[in-house]
Design a protein around this motif. Structure first.
Motif, PDB file in Angstrom:
ATOM      1  N   LYS A  47       0.861  -1.126   0.103  1.00  0.00           N
ATOM      2  CA  LYS A  47       0.127   0.020  -0.119  1.00  0.00           C
ATOM      3  C   LYS A  47       0.918   1.308   0.007  1.00  0.00           C
ATOM      4  O   LYS A  47       0.620   2.365  -0.656  1.00  0.00           O
ATOM      5  N   LEU A  48       2.093   1.089   0.782  1.00  0.00           N
ATOM      6  CA  LEU A  48       2.820   2.200   0.757  1.00  0.00           C
ATOM      7  C   LEU A  48       3.757   2.445  -0.554  1.00  0.00           C
ATOM      8  O   LEU A  48       3.711   3.573  -1.136  1.00  0.00           O
ATOM      9  N   ALA A  49       3.897   1.275  -1.194  1.00  0.00           N
ATOM     10  CA  ALA A  49       4.670   1.432  -2.591  1.00  0.00           C
ATOM     11  C   ALA A  49       3.633   1.815  -3.567  1.00  0.00           C
ATOM     12  O   ALA A  49       4.068   2.572  -4.372  1.00  0.00           O
ATOM     13  N   ASP A  50       2.408   1.431  -3.374  1.00  0.00           N
ATOM     14  CA  ASP A  50       1.504   2.215  -4.336  1.00  0.00           C
ATOM     15  C   ASP A  50       1.104   3.581  -4.068  1.00  0.00           C
ATOM     16  O   ASP A  50       1.383   4.499  -5.020  1.00  0.00           O
ATOM     17  N   ALA A  51       1.228   4.313  -2.831  1.00  0.00           N
ATOM     18  CA  ALA A  51       1.327   5.567  -2.583  1.00  0.00           C
ATOM     19  C   ALA A  51       2.324   6.378  -3.255  1.00  0.00           C
ATOM     20  O   ALA A  51       2.282   7.393  -3.685  1.00  0.00           O
ATOM     21  N   ILE A  52       3.581   5.829  -2.935  1.00  0.00           N
ATOM     22  CA  ILE A  52       4.873   6.252  -3.237  1.00  0.00           C
ATOM     23  C   ILE A  52       4.676   6.437  -4.859  1.00  0.00           C
ATOM     24  O   ILE A  52       5.028   7.461  -5.599  1.00  0.00           O
TER      25      ILE A  52
END
Length: 245
Positions: A47-52
């Motif tokens: 989820k963090l990777a997608d947000a980045i």
């Protein structure tokens, strides 16, 4: 594979406006902070990777991204945000879904309700319109003259995409929510640049408004999007090309 979207054109226009870009950075920064709250490592937090990836698609500086992650990890002081979803109706019964991130739920619902009421809309109960939308991953790839459509389509299919749409200045890839991260990573590995990469709610059918109601509706969307706590506004109105969300 077929379909139509004006997302690429709008993403490009937004990227050229500094004032709008600053507001986008703030909104995306909140998404990063929420995603990184329990796990600040994008290698193990999809989820963090997608947000980045979303942040990079709007050209958010790396220092800003790192600062947001640091705040979430407790290295810097930061706010705790809560994810909220509101549903309701705009002019002529149009469907509207508002996604928000806020540190004050009462403030946000008051602002959203006021904006809706002021521009001919009303808030409804949870689920009142969301059943007419589909949640999908949307990746808008910047199209350059040296790109071959067949090659990019093959990449998308290999990655597990559900749909591939050709635009004048972009290729649009749709994925299931569960496959979004995998498809995004694969396309990134091919060196492709994104105008947009995020989970969206797309209407299963669109409606056409009268000229008068269309003006009211656009003012409603603008008012909602201008709220600091509002991250995204989804709707089922068929907008003219130069106003498409």
């Amino acid at each position: 594979m077929s379909g139509h979207s004006h997302a690429a054109n709008i993403a490009a226009k937004k990227a050229k406006t500094d004032a709008v870009k600053g507001k986008i950075f703030t909104k995306v920064g909140r998404e990063i902070a929420v995603a990184a709250k329990n796990n600040p490592d994008p290698e193990t937090n999809s989820k963090l990777a997608d947000a980045i990836a979303k942040a990079k698609s709007v050209n958010m500086p790396n220092d800003n991204i790192k600062r947001c992650i640091a705040k979430a990890a407790g290295e810097l002081s930061g706010d705790n945000y809560e994810e909220l979803t509101y549903e309701g109706y705009g002019p002529s019964g149009s469907a509207v879904i508002i996604k928000a991130l806020t540190d004050n739920k009462n403030r946000t619902v008051d602002y959203v309700r006021t904006a809706m009421r002021k521009h001919g809309g009303t808030l409804g109960n949870a689920g009142c319109v969301s059943f007419t939308f589909s949640t999908v991953g949307v990746i808008v790839i910047e199209r350059t003259p040296d790109m071959e459509e067949d090659v990019i389509m093959e990449y998308a299919l290999e990655a597990g995409a559900d749909d591939f749409i050709t635009e004048d200045d972009a290729f649009v890839v749709h994925t299931s929510v569960s496959d979004f991260s995998t498809v995004r990573k694969y396309l990134e590995s091919k060196g492709l640049n994104f105008f947009e990469a995020q989970i969206e709610m797309l209407p299963q059918n669109k409606i056409t408004l009268s000229s008068e109601d269309l003006v009211k509706f656009q003012k409603l969307v603008d008012a909602l999007e201008d709220l600091d706590d509002v991250q995204n506004v989804y709707h089922n109105v068929d907008l003219p090309d130069d106003e498409e969300e």
